[in-house]
Design a protein around this motif. Sequence first.
Motif, PDB file in Angstrom:
ATOM      1  N   PRO A  12       0.803  -1.223   0.000  1.00 57.82           N
ATOM      2  CA  PRO A  12       0.000   0.000   0.000  1.00 57.82           C
ATOM      3  C   PRO A  12       0.846   1.289   0.000  1.00 57.82           C
ATOM      4  O   PRO A  12       0.401   2.324  -0.472  1.00 57.82           O
ATOM      5  CB  PRO A  12      -0.822  -0.109   1.286  1.00 57.82           C
ATOM      6  N   CYS A  13       2.094   1.204   0.466  1.00 61.38           N
ATOM      7  CA  CYS A  13       2.962   2.389   0.463  1.00 61.38           C
ATOM      8  C   CYS A  13       3.533   2.658  -0.927  1.00 61.38           C
ATOM      9  O   CYS A  13       4.144   3.689  -1.170  1.00 61.38           O
ATOM     10  CB  CYS A  13       4.091   2.238   1.468  1.00 61.38           C
ATOM     11  N   GLY A  14       3.364   1.692  -1.857  1.00 64.19           N
ATOM     12  CA  GLY A  14       3.850   1.872  -3.217  1.00 64.19           C
ATOM     13  C   GLY A  14       5.118   1.100  -3.528  1.00 64.19           C
ATOM     14  O   GLY A  14       5.490   0.946  -4.681  1.00 64.19           O
ATOM     15  N   ALA A  15       5.799   0.610  -2.509  1.00 64.79           N
ATOM     16  CA  ALA A  15       7.038  -0.151  -2.724  1.00 64.79           C
ATOM     17  C   ALA A  15       6.715  -1.569  -3.192  1.00 64.79           C
ATOM     18  O   ALA A  15       5.628  -2.097  -2.935  1.00 64.79           O
ATOM     19  CB  ALA A  15       7.852  -0.202  -1.432  1.00 64.79           C
ATOM     20  N   ALA A  16       7.671  -2.182  -3.865  1.00 66.49           N
ATOM     21  CA  ALA A  16       7.506  -3.569  -4.307  1.00 66.49           C
ATOM     22  C   ALA A  16       7.520  -4.491  -3.091  1.00 66.49           C
ATOM     23  O   ALA A  16       8.072  -4.160  -2.048  1.00 66.49           O
ATOM     24  CB  ALA A  16       8.622  -3.942  -5.266  1.00 66.49           C
ATOM     25  N   THR A  17       6.898  -5.659  -3.242  1.00 65.51           N
ATOM     26  CA  THR A  17       6.900  -6.642  -2.157  1.00 65.51           C
ATOM     27  C   THR A  17       7.857  -7.774  -2.487  1.00 65.51           C
ATOM     28  O   THR A  17       8.183  -8.026  -3.650  1.00 65.51           O
ATOM     29  CB  THR A  17       5.491  -7.225  -1.940  1.00 65.51           C
ATOM     30  N   VAL A  18       8.326  -8.429  -1.441  1.00 66.13           N
ATOM     31  CA  VAL A  18       9.133  -9.634  -1.597  1.00 66.13           C
ATOM     32  C   VAL A  18       8.394 -10.776  -0.912  1.00 66.13           C
ATOM     33  O   VAL A  18       7.765 -10.583   0.121  1.00 66.13           O
ATOM     34  CB  VAL A  18      10.557  -9.479  -0.993  1.00 66.13           C
ATOM     35  N   VAL A  19       8.433 -11.940  -1.518  1.00 66.68           N
ATOM     36  CA  VAL A  19       7.770 -13.106  -0.960  1.00 66.68           C
ATOM     37  C   VAL A  19       8.788 -13.874  -0.128  1.00 66.68           C
ATOM     38  O   VAL A  19       9.893 -14.172  -0.581  1.00 66.68           O
ATOM     39  CB  VAL A  19       7.197 -14.010  -2.076  1.00 66.68           C
ATOM     40  N   LEU A  20       8.409 -14.174   1.114  1.00 60.67           N
ATOM     41  CA  LEU A  20       9.287 -14.892   2.041  1.00 60.67           C
ATOM     42  C   LEU A  20       8.591 -16.147   2.528  1.00 60.67           C
ATOM     43  O   LEU A  20       7.374 -16.292   2.383  1.00 60.67           O
ATOM     44  CB  LEU A  20       9.634 -13.983   3.222  1.00 60.67           C
ATOM     45  N   THR A  21       9.348 -17.044   3.124  1.00 54.96           N
ATOM     46  CA  THR A  21       8.786 -18.265   3.681  1.00 54.96           C
ATOM     47  C   THR A  21       9.107 -18.317   5.166  1.00 54.96           C
ATOM     48  O   THR A  21      10.260 -18.147   5.568  1.00 54.96           O
ATOM     49  CB  THR A  21       9.376 -19.510   2.986  1.00 54.96           C
ATOM     50  N   SER A  22       8.086 -18.538   5.974  1.00 47.98           N
ATOM     51  CA  SER A  22       8.250 -18.580   7.418  1.00 47.98           C
ATOM     52  C   SER A  22       9.095 -19.774   7.832  1.00 47.98           C
ATOM     53  O   SER A  22       8.967 -20.869   7.295  1.00 47.98           O
ATOM     54  CB  SER A  22       6.875 -18.667   8.088  1.00 47.98           C
ATOM     55  N   LYS A  23       9.954 -19.538   8.816  1.00 48.50           N
ATOM     56  CA  LYS A  23      10.774 -20.619   9.377  1.00 48.50           C
ATOM     57  C   LYS A  23      10.475 -20.792  10.856  1.00 48.50           C
ATOM     58  O   LYS A  23      11.222 -21.450  11.565  1.00 48.50           O
ATOM     59  CB  LYS A  23      12.247 -20.302   9.163  1.00 48.50           C
ATOM     60  N   THR A  24       9.374 -20.180  11.309  1.00 51.05           N
ATOM     61  CA  THR A  24       9.030 -20.276  12.722  1.00 51.05           C
ATOM     62  C   THR A  24       8.413 -21.640  13.036  1.00 51.05           C
ATOM     63  O   THR A  24       7.900 -22.332  12.149  1.00 51.05           O
ATOM     64  CB  THR A  24       8.027 -19.178  13.126  1.00 51.05           C
ATOM     65  N   LYS A  25       8.453 -21.992  14.293  1.00 53.16           N
ATOM     66  CA  LYS A  25       7.874 -23.252  14.736  1.00 53.16           C
ATOM     67  C   LYS A  25       6.358 -23.263  14.530  1.00 53.16           C
ATOM     68  O   LYS A  25       5.775 -24.290  14.195  1.00 53.16           O
ATOM     69  CB  LYS A  25       8.207 -23.440  16.225  1.00 53.16           C
ATOM     70  N   GLU A  26       5.728 -22.099  14.711  1.00 47.05           N
ATOM     71  CA  GLU A  26       4.274 -22.000  14.605  1.00 47.05           C
ATOM     72  C   GLU A  26       3.772 -22.060  13.162  1.00 47.05           C
ATOM     73  O   GLU A  26       2.671 -22.528  12.911  1.00 47.05           O
ATOM     74  CB  GLU A  26       3.779 -20.695  15.239  1.00 47.05           C
ATOM     75  N   ASN A  27       4.559 -21.548  12.205  1.00 45.59           N
ATOM     76  CA  ASN A  27       4.127 -21.466  10.801  1.00 45.59           C
ATOM     77  C   ASN A  27       5.206 -21.939   9.823  1.00 45.59           C
ATOM     78  O   ASN A  27       5.538 -21.216   8.882  1.00 45.59           O
ATOM     79  CB  ASN A  27       3.750 -20.019  10.455  1.00 45.59           C
ATOM     80  N   PRO A  28       5.737 -23.117   9.992  1.00 42.41           N
ATOM     81  CA  PRO A  28       6.820 -23.529   9.090  1.00 42.41           C
ATOM     82  C   PRO A  28       6.352 -23.644   7.641  1.00 42.41           C
ATOM     83  O   PRO A  28       5.286 -24.191   7.367  1.00 42.41           O
ATOM     84  CB  PRO A  28       7.233 -24.899   9.641  1.00 42.41           C
ATOM     85  N   GLY A  29       7.109 -23.034   6.745  1.00 44.05           N
ATOM     86  CA  GLY A  29       6.799 -23.129   5.326  1.00 44.05           C
ATOM     87  C   GLY A  29       5.720 -22.185   4.826  1.00 44.05           C
ATOM     88  O   GLY A  29       5.435 -22.143   3.630  1.00 44.05           O
ATOM     89  N   ARG A  30       5.096 -21.433   5.712  1.00 48.02           N
ATOM     90  CA  ARG A  30       4.038 -20.509   5.296  1.00 48.02           C
ATOM     91  C   ARG A  30       4.637 -19.340   4.520  1.00 48.02           C
ATOM     92  O   ARG A  30       5.598 -18.727   4.937  1.00 48.02           O
ATOM     93  CB  ARG A  30       3.300 -19.984   6.516  1.00 48.02           C
ATOM     94  N   ARG A  31       4.049 -19.044   3.346  1.00 48.78           N
ATOM     95  CA  ARG A  31       4.523 -17.931   2.528  1.00 48.78           C
ATOM     96  C   ARG A  31       3.838 -16.646   2.966  1.00 48.78           C
ATOM     97  O   ARG A  31       2.668 -16.651   3.323  1.00 48.78           O
ATOM     98  CB  ARG A  31       4.251 -18.209   1.061  1.00 48.78           C
ATOM     99  N   PHE A  32       4.589 -15.572   2.958  1.00 50.12           N
ATOM    100  CA  PHE A  32       4.042 -14.261   3.272  1.00 50.12           C
ATOM    101  C   PHE A  32       4.828 -13.221   2.504  1.00 50.12           C
ATOM    102  O   PHE A  32       5.846 -13.521   1.902  1.00 50.12           O
ATOM    103  CB  PHE A  32       4.070 -13.989   4.781  1.00 50.12           C
TER     104      PHE A  32
END
Length: 70
Positions: A12-32
């Motif tokens: 929403p600020c106008g900058a490009a986004t980067v896609v990352l993958t969660s490495k946390t114990k609660e959300n392993p492999g979740r893309r954000f």
Amino acid sequence: MEVGPGIPRRCPCGAATVVLTSKTKENPGRRFYRCEEIESLAVKHSVVENELVEIKEQLVDIKKDITEIV
């Protein structure tokens, strides 16, 4: 840049986004996504933190010098 369903190309600020993958114990492999601007701010924040640590160390040295002088 590959983006999946529900992942916008722009923040929403106008900058490009980067896609990352969660490495946390609660959300392993979740893309954000995160704004690239946040990425660059994180780097700047780290630099400022390191500079602050150095300034604090210098302040301790200055206080020791003042104590010796007095």
